[in-house]
Scaffold this active site. Structure first.
Site, PDB file in Angstrom:
ATOM      1  N   ASP A 291      42.367  29.822  42.767  1.00 49.37           N
ATOM      2  CA  ASP A 291      42.008  31.025  42.040  1.00 49.37           C
ATOM      3  C   ASP A 291      41.932  32.159  43.074  1.00 49.37           C
ATOM      4  O   ASP A 291      41.984  31.938  44.283  1.00 49.37           O
ATOM      5  CB  ASP A 291      40.695  30.858  41.256  1.00 49.37           C
ATOM      6  CG  ASP A 291      40.617  31.858  40.092  1.00 49.37           C
ATOM      7  OD1 ASP A 291      41.381  32.845  40.095  1.00 49.37           O
ATOM      8  OD2 ASP A 291      39.796  31.674  39.176  1.00 49.37           O
TER       9      ASP A 291
HETATM   10  C1  NOJ Z   1      40.640  35.209  38.562  1.00 49.69           C
HETATM   11  C2  NOJ Z   1      40.519  34.402  37.312  1.00 49.69           C
HETATM   12  O1  NOJ Z   1      39.462  33.474  37.413  1.00 49.69           O
HETATM   13  C3  NOJ Z   1      41.793  33.653  36.965  1.00 49.69           C
HETATM   14  O2  NOJ Z   1      41.645  33.035  35.724  1.00 49.69           O
HETATM   15  C4  NOJ Z   1      42.955  34.586  36.977  1.00 49.69           C
HETATM   16  O3  NOJ Z   1      44.126  33.927  36.564  1.00 49.69           O
HETATM   17  C5  NOJ Z   1      43.096  35.158  38.368  1.00 49.69           C
HETATM   18  N1  NOJ Z   1      41.887  35.913  38.687  1.00 49.69           N
HETATM   19  C6  NOJ Z   1      44.317  36.046  38.524  1.00 49.69           C
HETATM   20  O4  NOJ Z   1      44.147  37.223  37.871  1.00 49.69           O
END
Ligand code: NOJ
Length: 752
Positions: A291
């Site tokens: 993430d």
């Molecule tokens: C953080 C989020 O937790 C995740 O779900 C997302 O895909 C990413 N950022 C990218 O934007």
């Protein structure tokens, strides 16, 4: 620019010194191509494939041109970037892809990732809303629409579906998932994966999906986003894992790990999760992306002493691509040289990433998603509008309808429409809509206009104090009462009042946890004041999470749960209010009576003291009931359904057949979600009091009956024990088939 044709690309690619996609005689399989390419790569180029940057480049070059963006630009040309996220639009994607393809040594195309959560431009309901449709076909179609539009803008990878099970309404990201049930969550996750990926990943309108967040992210303590997760083996295997395993079996191409620690280990650095379970036990062939910054966050967690160690831990644990931590690009090659990460592991990660690039057809034509004409033609396409309207209607849940106040008569006179959200054309688009345009939702006001010219609108107090731009935290209006009086006056002189209240679309989503899950601002007061002058109220709720609204439930005759329904919001709501669509949605998260009950979910375990006697010393609250206000699986219709003739036939110890008759006993046609729940009465690991193990959505005309048949196999009858082994145990089972998790016909059977 329309698109560069494949021939031109083949030439460019050949000039760049590598063309594994074409003329590949002898070893024409994707695996063969991957191996040939891998053999040509330097260690730095391999690590580059494992590096993902946030977008920094537009049609005119790196933006901004200095500092970070300039470095990233240089990295593109060196082949040190495997994927980029948040680059928007076919033109921009084209420009960036061109740099890599033309100017890097091997010209390996980038994968472009984006959070396409419930649509690109044409938006479907937020996923929690859509889940309430229990309509797998409509949900798959909605993901298909999202993929068609997103790929037309150059994207080929979505960070969806989120398959985290969520039980705590305080957590803002409940809006992004399918709710509290692993069985339903798995089915919905699979439908979304199929919708995004289609049958042919190399088509220019399909994209790779990403099951996220592996694992446990939905179990953040106290519903506070990014918070600690501590769960036992039974919950991990029986509740958290199933939707991920189902997505993997359905062929999901990528998995995202998560920000949280799980039982003391950050998920990003967790070998057990990523190597043992995901890539080991489940045989996942795709790749794992971290993430955002989660590799680096292991330092703050207190797991890695610095970024280099974080890179080592994440890579060894099986995290294949680093999203925006800069950890791999900075340290991974060095770690390999020092023998701290083996080159075999790096090769394994790179193989997984390259495999997807081949499957997407990027080596045949890296610009296959970059066609600005197609982009213009497909965004907000009429067919997409129809598709999202269909799923939006199906997502609406009728919570209360005393004395059949709904549906409104078509000739109903003198209607008051009240509430700031009623005229809002942005809020109904909901959270997580990174590419959508503000003011593009059909408001309730506009939806009603299509039905009646005999209504008046009063906004009431405004909901937020400032205009809201995406990602800017909201400030709620708690004090400015202007508009209150006018709304009450209007209600007083009207025959019926439709009130649209709830949460602004950006009050849920990432980083938006709440301790109060009531109506924000002055809305509760507005509701009570209007009630004093007119009791004929239809309350339309817009929200991204279950709300606790005991007062409304007690006093308001009709309540409609309308979530954030996306672009066609107002039309869907109007069709339901006027009975042109008979509501069929059922809740997929329990609605508490009070926030103090959270986490609250129907599939809980029994305590040793579930009974009301002895009076004090049983498991309960002194000041509130244990029960939710509206349970899982609950939702009314404008018609009524009767269940009878339940039959349970044990065919073998691995197969039980269940039959039930359902009749539409009301005046109008309608859909019913027939639900089957099981309870394994005594097992080697305590089983929940009830678990959904089957459902079917059926359509019945008035007086029509249908027999619904469920076949329970090993999969539904068994569970994971405390060692993570799947077992089916003999013994007695309770069974219930009905209209919600609390109402139905009961049966029993025994497995010998
Ligand atoms: C953080 C989020 O937790 C995740 O779900 C997302 O895909 C990413 N950022 C990218 O934007």
């Amino acid at each position: 620019m329309k698109r560069l044709n494949s021939l031109a690309f083949a030439l460019l690619f050949a000039l760049a010194g590598c063309n594994p996609g074409a003329n590949d005689k002898g070893n024409d399989t994707i695996e063969g191509k991957v191996e040939r390419l891998l053999a040509q790569m330097t260690l730095e180029e391999k690590v580059g494939q494992m590096n993902q940057y946030n977008g920094f480049y537009d049609a005119t070059g790196p933006a901004p041109s200095e500092g970070d963006a300039k470095n990233k630009y240089e990295h593109l040309k060196k082949g040190w970037v495997g994927s980029v996220l948040n680059v928007k639009g076919a033109q921009e994607v084209f420009e960036m892809q061109r740099v890599v393809v033309e100017e890097s040594r091997l010209g390996i195309p980038l994968i472009f990732g984006l959070d396409v959560i419930h649509g690109q431009k044409t938006l479907a309901p937020i996923p929690l809303g859509e889940a309430a449709s229990w309509d797998l076909e409509a949900i798959e179609k909605s993901a298909r629409i999202a993929a068609i539009e997103a790929t037309a803008t150059g994207q080929n990878w979505t960070f969806a579906p989120m398959v985290d099970i969520s039980r705590d309404a305080r957590w803002g990201r409940v809006m992004e998932g399918a709710g509290e049930d692993p069985y339903l969550g798995a089915k919905i996750g699979v439908a979304r994966v199929k919708g995004f990926q289609g049958d042919d990943l190399s088509a220019n309108n399909t994209m790779a999906a990403c099951a996220k967040h592996f694992a446990g992210y939905g179990f953040a303590e106290a519903g506070r986003d990014y918070n600690t997760v501590d769960v036992g083996t039974s919950t991990l295997y029986n509740v958290i894992f199933p939707p991920f395993e189902a997505a993997v079996s359905a062929g999901v191409k990528t998995v995202m790990n998560s920000f949280n620690i799980l039982n003391g280990i950050p998920a990003t650095g967790d070998r057990f999760l990523q190597r043992e379970i995901l890539k080991g036990k489940w045989g996942f062939q795709g790749f794992v992306v971290s993430d955002w910054g989660s590799v680096g966050e292991m330092i703050k967690h207190g797991y890695a002493k610095d970024l280099k160690e974080a890179a080592e831990l994440a890579a060894n644990a099986g995290s294949d691509m680093d999203m925006e931590s800069y950890a791999y690009v900075k340290y991974l090659a060095e770690l390999v040289r020092e023998g701290k990460v083996s080159e075999e592991l790096v090769d394994d990660a790179v193989r997984r990433i390259l495999r997807l690039k081949f499957e997407l057809g990027l080596f045949d034509d890296p610009y296959r998603y970059c066609n600005t004409e197609r982009e213009k033609e497909l965004l907000y396409h009429e067919d997409h509008m129809k598709g999202v309207l269909d799923v939006a209607k199906k997502s609406i849940v009728l919570l209360k309808n005393e004395n059949n106040l709904l549906p409104l008569a078509k000739n109903q006179k003198n209607i008051a429409l009240i509430g700031a959200l009623a005229s809002d054309k942005t809020s109904p688009l909901g959270s997580w809509r990174v590419s959508s345009d503000d003011n593009t939702a059909v408001s309730v006001l506009e939806g009603l206009e299509a039905y009646s010219n005999d209504f008046k609108y009063a906004k009431g107090p405004k909901l937020v104090t400032s205009e809201v731009a995406f990602h800017i935290p909201l400030t709620f209006n708690m004090t400015d009462r202007s508009g209150m009086k006018e709304a009450i006056e209007l209600a007083k002189r009207s025959d019926i009042v439709v009130m649209v209240l709830g949460e602004h679309g950006l009050l849920s989503g990432e980083g938006r946890s709440r301790v109060n899950i009531d109506l924000p601002g002055l809305q509760q007061e507005l509701l009570e004041e209007v009630y004093k002058v007119n009791r004929n109220i239809v309350l339309v709720l817009m929200n991204g999470r279950p709300l606790a609204l005991p007062w409304a439930d007690q006093h308001i005759p009709a309540i409609v749960e309308a979530w954030h329904l996306g672009t066609q919001s107002g039309n869907a709501i109007a069709q339901v209010l006027y009975g042109d669509y008979n509501p069929s949605g059922k809740l997929t998260m329990s609605f508490p009576r009070h926030v103090g009950q959270c986490p609250i979910y129907y599939n809980h375990y029994s305590t040793g003291r579930p009974d009301v006697k002895p009076e004090v010393f049983w498991s309960h609250y002194s000041d509130e009931s244990n029960d939710p206000l509206y349970p899982f699986g609950y939702g009314l219709s404008y018609t009524t359904f009767e269940y009878d003739a339940l039959q349970v036939n044990v065919k073998s110890n691995e197969m039980v057949e269940v039959l039930v008759n359902v009749t539409n006993t009301g005046q109008v046609e309608g859909e019913e979600v027939v639900q089957l729940y099981l309870h394994d009465k005594a097992a080697s690991v305590v089983r929940p009091v009830k678990e959904l193990k089957g459902f079917e959505k059926i359509f019945l005309k008035p007086a029509e009956s249908k027999q619904v048949k469920f076949t329970l196999t090993n999969k539904e009858l068994g569970f994971f024990n405390h060692k993570g082994e799947f077992v089916v145990e003999p013994g007695m089972f309770d069974l219930m088939v009905g209209t919600s998790s609390v109402e139905g016909l009961n049966g029993q059977f025994e497995l010998k």
